[in-house]
Design an enzyme around this catalytic site. Structure first.
Site, short mmCIF file in Angstrom:
data_model
loop_
_atom_site.label_atom_id
_atom_site.label_comp_id
_atom_site.label_asym_id
_atom_site.label_seq_id
_atom_site.Cartn_x
_atom_site.Cartn_y
_atom_site.Cartn_z
CG ASP A 255 81.91 27.80 31.25
OD1 ASP A 255 80.69 28.43 31.20
OD2 ASP A 255 82.81 28.01 30.51
CD GLU A 292 77.20 26.39 30.65
OE1 GLU A 292 76.53 27.11 29.76
OE2 GLU A 292 78.45 26.63 30.88
#
Length: 593
Positions: A255, A292
């Site tokens: 993330d 990401e």
């Protein structure tokens, strides 16, 4: 079981056991060792296998309140309560012949466990594996399952990175889920968060310098390069390897890696990739890291031999933005620079739109070109939507709320038949009518109120009526976000599902559509006539964006279309929004460059 804990600044550490016994807790003083690690002395009665699975324990630092183990593998009573012993039962596994699967070119399906099924558990998700297999999915990507305070949220407020949220079924259920997925030929990717910790239940600072004075968008930054950061980095790498080794997962989605503040010569992402590749070689199966990142920095996916971090893949928002804006016409916020067919052509052939260009949203230059001769296009994960692109809209509205089915079909075809690695978000494949809103269940009233007012204030600045923004703390917001599987029996929804299945099957059956290089793509378009064509070898994917009948000067043997067209014409017309997929005929000649 050999229990130890890293507490480099502590003067004393005790192991507390038996907190749930009638006789009360027992505390054993631990022994300080090298590097700030504390262990239970051999002369003491050690908490071990004889105590059985589920035995509770905590650590007491300098006589303060007991806290759970920073490396808790199970927290059955919540993130504020003692840790519990747990070990995956080796007899559970039936996947000895699982060869693994690399992510490049695979079809990924992202889902949130709490809203994927009515029960919202790992075991109940198993009941829908047939649907995913029939759809043609290769990987299931689970939004974060790490333990967090409360009973439901998106998962990005996790505070125990080694534990699995009990509301989902705990670590045993995750092991069962992975094993059953492998039995059906599905790989499993976990979404993990290493850039911050949640606001409630984070006891890491009580043990050592895990955090810094610096902050990112979600809280304090992890200590990745300041004094005593070696063990913090090891903490991150160890938890990643544990998912691969002990739980047999196949990939991790990392993330918001742009929020990792690391000033070392060797970035934590490179450390993670190096360790992952070494374990992959040891286990003899592919293991993948997917970033990401909003940096548009190709170093994420460049090999380490040429100065990259060596990750397998990264999410690519530019592809999403280019397709979404061309189809929807939206231009608000970070969509402002996107929307033209020229932009769409650029991302299909080069991956990034902002590759050193000016970003009006950021008010500065942004990004760097991808060296397409060194990186496969399949190192980029593309999607028509994901949890962010839906859930971070004010009301969590899916594209089907404001686009017609023809527009949805254009988006799906461009993503699923491009050379990138495609990803679907749960329910997308049948144009689910349920929203995916932002929801939380913080037990602390003050924290819940801060999230509620902050969320509504953010969208009020963009012109939304605050009464329209769902209350994240209202259980109804969570319940409304659960998929309605009964919609599969509705002809309108089942038609969309059939189209998705056909697109995926076509991608997998045609080598030209499975090609993973950037140079496998060419485009033609007419902005005035409102049509756009993506060409892959002898195949063309033609999107018709006009509201009126639009003639397209490309002759196709039509394989698939959303609305019927007449094949073998020297061009074709279609009302409204449509997408047509087929092989170009001899009559096409040099019309396609």
């Amino acid at each position: 079981m050999d229990l130890r804990v890293w507490a480099p600044d502590a003067s004393s550490v005790q192991l507390e056991t038996g907190s749930d016994s009638p006789a009360g807790p027992i505390r054993v003083s631990m022994t300080a060792g090298s590097g700030g690690w504390w262990t239970v002395p051999e002369s003491a009665v050690e908490l071990g296998e004889s105590d059985g699975p589920g035995a509770r324990y905590s650590f007491v630092i300098d006589g303060a309140d007991p806290h759970p183990d920073p490396r808790s593998v199970r927290l059955p009573d919540g993130v504020h309560a003692p840790s519990a012993l747990f070990r995956v039962d080796d007899t559970l596994w039936t996947d000895d012949d699982w060869p693994g699967r690399g992510v490049h070119g695979s079809v990924i399906y992202e889902l949130h466990l709490g809203t994927f099924t009515p029960d919202g558990t790992l075991d109940s998700a198993l009941e829908r594996l047939d649907h995913l297999v029939d759809l043609g999915v290769d990987f299931v990507e689970l939004m974060p399952v790490n333990a967090f305070n409360g009973v439901y949220n998106w998962g990005y407020d996790g505070v125990a990175w080694y534990a699995v949220q009990e509301a989902y079924g705990g670590p045993g259920a995750l092991a069962r889920f992975v094993d059953r997925c492998h039995a059906r030929g599905l790989g499993v990717i976990l979404d993990v968060v290493y850039n911050h910790l949640g606001p409630s239940g984070n006891y890491l600072p009580e043990f050592g310098p895990y955090l810094t004075e610096g902050t990112n968008s979600w809280g304090s930054s992890l200590n990745l390069s300041e004094p005593d950061s070696d063990e913090v980095r090891a903490y991150i790498v160890d938890t990643a390897l544990r998912w691969f080794h002990e739980f047999h997962v196949d990939g991790l989605r990392l993330d918001a890696v742009h929020a990792l503040i690391d000033h070392r010569a060797v970035h934590i992402l490179e450390d993670l990739a190096t360790a992952t590749d070494a374990l992959s070689a040891e286990l003899g199966r592919p293991l993948s890291l997917i970033a990401e990142s909003d940096l548009n920095d190709p170093r994420m996916i460049l090999p380490r031999t040429v100065g990259g971090h060596g990750l397998a893949a990264q999410w690519d928002d530019d592809i999403h933005h280019a397709i979404h804006t061309a189809v929807s016409g939206e231009r608000q916020g970070y969509y402002a620079d996107f929307g033209s067919f020229e932009c769409l052509a650029k991302v299909l052939r080069g991956g990034f739109f902002h590759d050193g260009t000016y970003s009006s949203f950021r008010r500065r230059g942004h990004g760097r070109p991808i060296p397409t001769e060194q990186v496969s296009a399949s190192a980029l994960v593309a999607y028509t939507c994901n949890h962010d692109q839906i859930g971070n809209r004010a009301i969590g509205d899916r594209p089907g709320f404001y686009l017609d089915d023809g527009q949805l079909a254009i988006k799906a075809a461009l993503v699923l038949l491009a050379p990138f690695t495609p990803m679907l978000f749960m329910g997308e494949e049948w144009a689910a009518s349920t929203p995916f809103a932002f929801f939380t269940s913080h037990p602390e009233p003050e924290l819940g109120e801060a999230v509620r007012t902050g969320r509504r204030g953010e969208f009020a600045e963009h012109g939304w009526d605050t009464e329209d923004v769902p209350d994240p703390q209202d259980p109804a917001t969570f319940e409304a976000s659960k998929l309605h599987w009964s919609e599969l029996d509705d002809p309108a929804h089942s038609r969309v599902l059939d189209f998705y299945r056909a697109l995926i099957a076509l991608r997998k059956s045609q080598p030209e559509l499975g090609a993973e290089s950037f140079d496998s793509v060419d485009v033609t378009y007419d902005a005035e006539a409102r049509w756009f064509a993506m060409h892959r070898g002898s195949w063309s994917v033609v999107g018709i964006f006009g509201e009126n009948e639009t003639a397209v000067p490309i002759a196709l043997d039509v394989e698939l279309s959303w609305e019927p067209v007449t094949p073998n014409d020297s061009g074709f017309a279609s009302p409204g929004h449509n997408v047509v997929v087929g092989r170009r005929t001899e009559a096409n000649g040099d019309q396609v460059r």
